[in-house]
Design a protein around this motif. Structure first.
Motif, mmCIF file in Angstrom:
data_model
loop_
_atom_site.group_PDB
_atom_site.id
_atom_site.type_symbol
_atom_site.label_atom_id
_atom_site.label_comp_id
_atom_site.label_asym_id
_atom_site.label_seq_id
_atom_site.Cartn_x
_atom_site.Cartn_y
_atom_site.Cartn_z
ATOM 1 N N CYS A 3 0.852 -1.192 0.000
ATOM 2 C CA CYS A 3 0.000 0.000 0.000
ATOM 3 C C CYS A 3 0.888 1.244 0.000
ATOM 4 O O CYS A 3 2.082 1.176 0.278
ATOM 5 N N LEU A 4 0.288 2.342 -0.331
ATOM 6 C CA LEU A 4 1.019 3.605 -0.373
ATOM 7 C C LEU A 4 1.435 4.012 1.042
ATOM 8 O O LEU A 4 0.599 4.126 1.930
ATOM 9 N N GLN A 5 2.734 4.220 1.221
ATOM 10 C CA GLN A 5 3.258 4.603 2.526
ATOM 11 C C GLN A 5 3.346 6.125 2.643
ATOM 12 O O GLN A 5 3.356 6.841 1.635
ATOM 13 N N PRO A 6 3.404 6.659 3.862
ATOM 14 C CA PRO A 6 3.517 8.111 4.021
ATOM 15 C C PRO A 6 4.721 8.678 3.274
ATOM 16 O O PRO A 6 5.779 8.046 3.200
ATOM 17 N N SER A 7 4.510 9.872 2.712
ATOM 18 C CA SER A 7 5.582 10.596 1.998
ATOM 19 C C SER A 7 6.173 9.790 0.853
ATOM 20 O O SER A 7 7.367 9.854 0.581
ATOM 21 N N SER A 8 5.330 9.047 0.158
ATOM 22 C CA SER A 8 5.803 8.285 -0.997
ATOM 23 C C SER A 8 6.041 9.207 -2.184
ATOM 24 O O SER A 8 5.460 10.290 -2.285
ATOM 25 N N ARG A 9 6.904 8.756 -3.083
ATOM 26 C CA ARG A 9 7.133 9.459 -4.345
ATOM 27 C C ARG A 9 6.259 8.795 -5.408
ATOM 28 O O ARG A 9 6.351 7.583 -5.612
ATOM 29 N N VAL A 10 5.437 9.587 -6.069
ATOM 30 C CA VAL A 10 4.480 9.052 -7.040
ATOM 31 C C VAL A 10 4.651 9.795 -8.355
ATOM 32 O O VAL A 10 4.611 11.031 -8.391
ATOM 33 N N ALA A 11 4.842 9.043 -9.431
ATOM 34 C CA ALA A 11 4.860 9.613 -10.776
ATOM 35 C C ALA A 11 3.498 9.381 -11.414
ATOM 36 O O ALA A 11 2.988 8.255 -11.403
ATOM 37 N N ALA A 196 16.000 1.989 -6.489
ATOM 38 C CA ALA A 196 16.771 3.163 -6.087
ATOM 39 C C ALA A 196 16.680 4.267 -7.137
ATOM 40 O O ALA A 196 16.831 4.006 -8.333
ATOM 41 N N GLY A 197 16.397 5.482 -6.688
ATOM 42 C CA GLY A 197 16.330 6.627 -7.577
ATOM 43 C C GLY A 197 15.066 6.721 -8.409
ATOM 44 O O GLY A 197 14.958 7.601 -9.277
ATOM 45 N N GLN A 198 14.109 5.856 -8.152
ATOM 46 C CA GLN A 198 12.870 5.806 -8.919
ATOM 47 C C GLN A 198 11.683 6.134 -8.006
ATOM 48 O O GLN A 198 11.785 6.036 -6.774
ATOM 49 N N PRO A 199 10.542 6.512 -8.603
ATOM 50 C CA PRO A 199 9.350 6.732 -7.762
ATOM 51 C C PRO A 199 8.907 5.447 -7.085
ATOM 52 O O PRO A 199 9.211 4.333 -7.552
ATOM 53 N N ASP A 200 8.203 5.602 -5.987
ATOM 54 C CA ASP A 200 7.670 4.420 -5.291
ATOM 55 C C ASP A 200 6.489 3.815 -6.045
ATOM 56 O O ASP A 200 6.275 2.597 -5.985
ATOM 57 N N TRP A 201 5.707 4.682 -6.713
ATOM 58 C CA TRP A 201 4.530 4.232 -7.459
ATOM 59 C C TRP A 201 4.447 4.990 -8.781
ATOM 60 O O TRP A 201 4.926 6.130 -8.882
ATOM 61 N N VAL A 202 3.799 4.365 -9.764
ATOM 62 C CA VAL A 202 3.492 5.015 -11.033
ATOM 63 C C VAL A 202 2.003 4.846 -11.306
ATOM 64 O O VAL A 202 1.465 3.730 -11.222
ATOM 65 N N LEU A 203 1.322 5.955 -11.626
ATOM 66 C CA LEU A 203 -0.099 5.941 -11.984
ATOM 67 C C LEU A 203 -0.225 6.439 -13.411
ATOM 68 O O LEU A 203 0.235 7.538 -13.733
#
Length: 367
Positions: A3-11, A196-203
Motif C-alpha cells: 500500500c502507499l506509505q507516508p511521503s511516498s514518491r508518485v509519478a 533506487a532513484g525511482q518513484p515508489d509508485w506510477v499511476l
C-alpha cells in the motif's frame, strides 16, 4: 500487495482530468508528486478540455450501465467538496436538465422517457422526471416560450466549467509543490518503481496516450462548439431529441454556451466537418433564435478514450503500477468516483467503491 506509505514518491502520467485530480489529492496527503504530460499546462491533449462537463446521471442512464449512473449520483455530492478545496473559483450548477423535442420527434421522445422511467425502477434513488407542458414548461425555462410546448425536467442534475476546473487544479498543484513536467511525454517503461532513484509508485492516466500499454483502447470522436450568445438566456443544460443524435446545450457563465452532439467511432482528430458544424448550429437555433447572432468562439474536436464495453476500468499491472482509463463520454460525471476508487486501492489494496460502482479492477494485463 503493498500500500502507499507516508511521503511516498508518485509519478503520474497524463495531466488531464484524472491525472490532475489524483495529483492534487495525493499531494494533500503529503506525498511527493511528479506529474508528466505530453503537452502544455492548458491540457490541450485532454478530452476534458473539450467536454461540456455535464453531471447528468438520469439523462445518461439512457446510454450507459447502472454502475455509471451510480457514479454520476456520487459525483453530484463529491464535486462541491473537491471544488471547495481549490485555489480558484469554479462554476458549478445543480439546476437540473431540460429535455425538449419538436413535434415530429415526439415518438423518439416518448421512447426516451420510457427508458428514463425503466432506469428509475432499476435505481429508485434517481429523482423522478417531471413532464412539462405549456405554462409549466415556460415557467421553468422562459427561453422556450413560443418554440416548445412539451418537455421533461430531470431535477438535481448539474454541470461545471471544465476549463475553470482544469486551471484551478493546476493553480492548486503549484501551491502544493507538485513537480509539473509539461511537454514531457513518458512511457511506463521509463520507470522502475520501488527501485533506487525511482518513484515508489506510477499511476498511468494518459487516456488515449496509453494505447501502447492498453491496446483495447479506441477513440470516440466528439465535435463541440463554444459560442458567445448574449441574447440567449438558458438556465440549465438543455438536450434536444434529434432523429440522428441528441444535441446538448450547456450554458456556462457570461453567456458562453457549449454545444455538442456528434459521436463518431474514429480516432480522427482533424477539424470538424462543415456538415456537422451546420447541423449543430441549426439545431441550436431551433432551441433559441438568439443563437443566430451568437459569435463562434471555438470549434473543437477531441477523441474520448473508450474500452470495448464503454465502461471505465482500473488495472494493477504490478505491485506499484496502476492504470485508470476508459472514461469515455462520462469523464466529469464519473471522475470523482474513479478518483476515490484509486485512492482506496492505494491506501488498502482493495476498493469497496469499485464494487459499489461495478468498476472492473484487473490485477494483470488484459490478453
Amino acid at each position: 500487495m503493498p500500500c502507499l506509505q507516508p511521503s511516498s514518491r508518485v509519478a503520474i502520467l497524463g495531466a488531464g482530468l484524472m491525472g490532475r485530480l489524483l495529483a492534487c489529492q495525493l499531494a494533500r496527503q503529503g506525498h511527493r508528486i511528479a506529474l508528466y504530460d505530453a503537452q502544455g499546462p492548458e491540457a490541450g491533449g485532454a478530452a476534458a478540455r473539450v467536454a461540456a462537463a455535464m453531471l447528468a446521471p438520469l439523462a445518461e442512464s439512457a446510454v450507459t450501465e447502472p454502475g455509471v449512473v451510480r457514479m454520476g449520483q456520487y459525483a453530484l455530492e463529491r464535486w462541491p467538496q473537491l471544488i471547495a478545496g481549490l485555489d480558484q473559483p469554479v462554476f458549478f450548477q445543480q439546476n437540473g436538465t431540460l429535455v425538449l423535442w419538436h413535434r415530429q420527434d415526439a415518438g423518439d421522445a416518448q421512447r426516451l422517457c420510457a427508458l428514463f422511467e425503466k432506469n428509475r425502477r432499476i435505481n429508485p434513488t434517481l429523482p423522478a422526471l417531471q413532464n412539462l407542458s405549456g405554462s409549466a414548461l415556460h415557467e421553468i425555462e422562459p427561453a422556450t416560450t413560443h418554440r416548445f410546448n412539451q418537455g421533461v425536467y430531470l431535477p438535481g442534475e448539474g454541470q461545471l466549467d471544465n476549463r475553470q476546473l482544469l486551471d484551478a487544479l493546476r493553480a492548486t498543484l503549484t501551491r502544493l509543490n507538485v513537480e509539473m513536467h509539461w511537454n514531457t511525454p513518458r512511457e511506463m517503461g521509463d520507470f522502475a518503481p520501488g527501485t533506487a532513484g525511482q518513484p515508489d509508485w506510477v499511476l498511468d492516466c494518459r487516456g488515449l496516450g496509453a494505447r501502447g500499454a492498453w491496446r483495447q483502447l479506441r477513440g470516440v470522436r466528439g465535435e463541440v462548439l463554444r459560442v458567445h450568445a448574449p441574447e440567449v438566456r438558458l438556465l440549465r443544460p438543455t438536450r434536444l431529441v434529434h432523429p440522428r443524435y441528441p444535441l446538448y446545450i450547456a450554458p456556462k457563465e457570461d453567456h458562453l454556451f457549449v454545444i455538442g452532439a456528434t459521436e463518431i467511432e474514429s480516432d480522427d482528430m482533424s477539424a470538424p466537418s462543415v456538415r456537422s458544424t451546420l447541423e449543430l448550429l441549426s439545431a441550436a437555433y431551433t432551441v433559441h433564435s438568439g443563437f443566430a447572432e451568437a459569435r463562434i468562439v471555438e470549434i473543437s474536436t477531441q477523441c474520448r478514450p473508450t474500452l470495448p464495453d464503454n465502461l471505465p476500468a482500473v488495472r494493477r499491472l504490478s505491485e506499484r503500477v496502476i492504470e485508470v482509463n476508459g472514461l469515455y463520454r462520462h469523464g466529469f460525471m464519473i471522475s470523482p468516483a474513479m478518483l476515490d476508487v484509486v485512492l482506496e486501492l492505494l491506501a488498502t489494496g482493495d476498493s469497496q467503491l469499485a464494487r459499489r460502482f461495478d468498476v472492473a479492477v484487473h490485477t494483470a494485463p488484459a490478453p
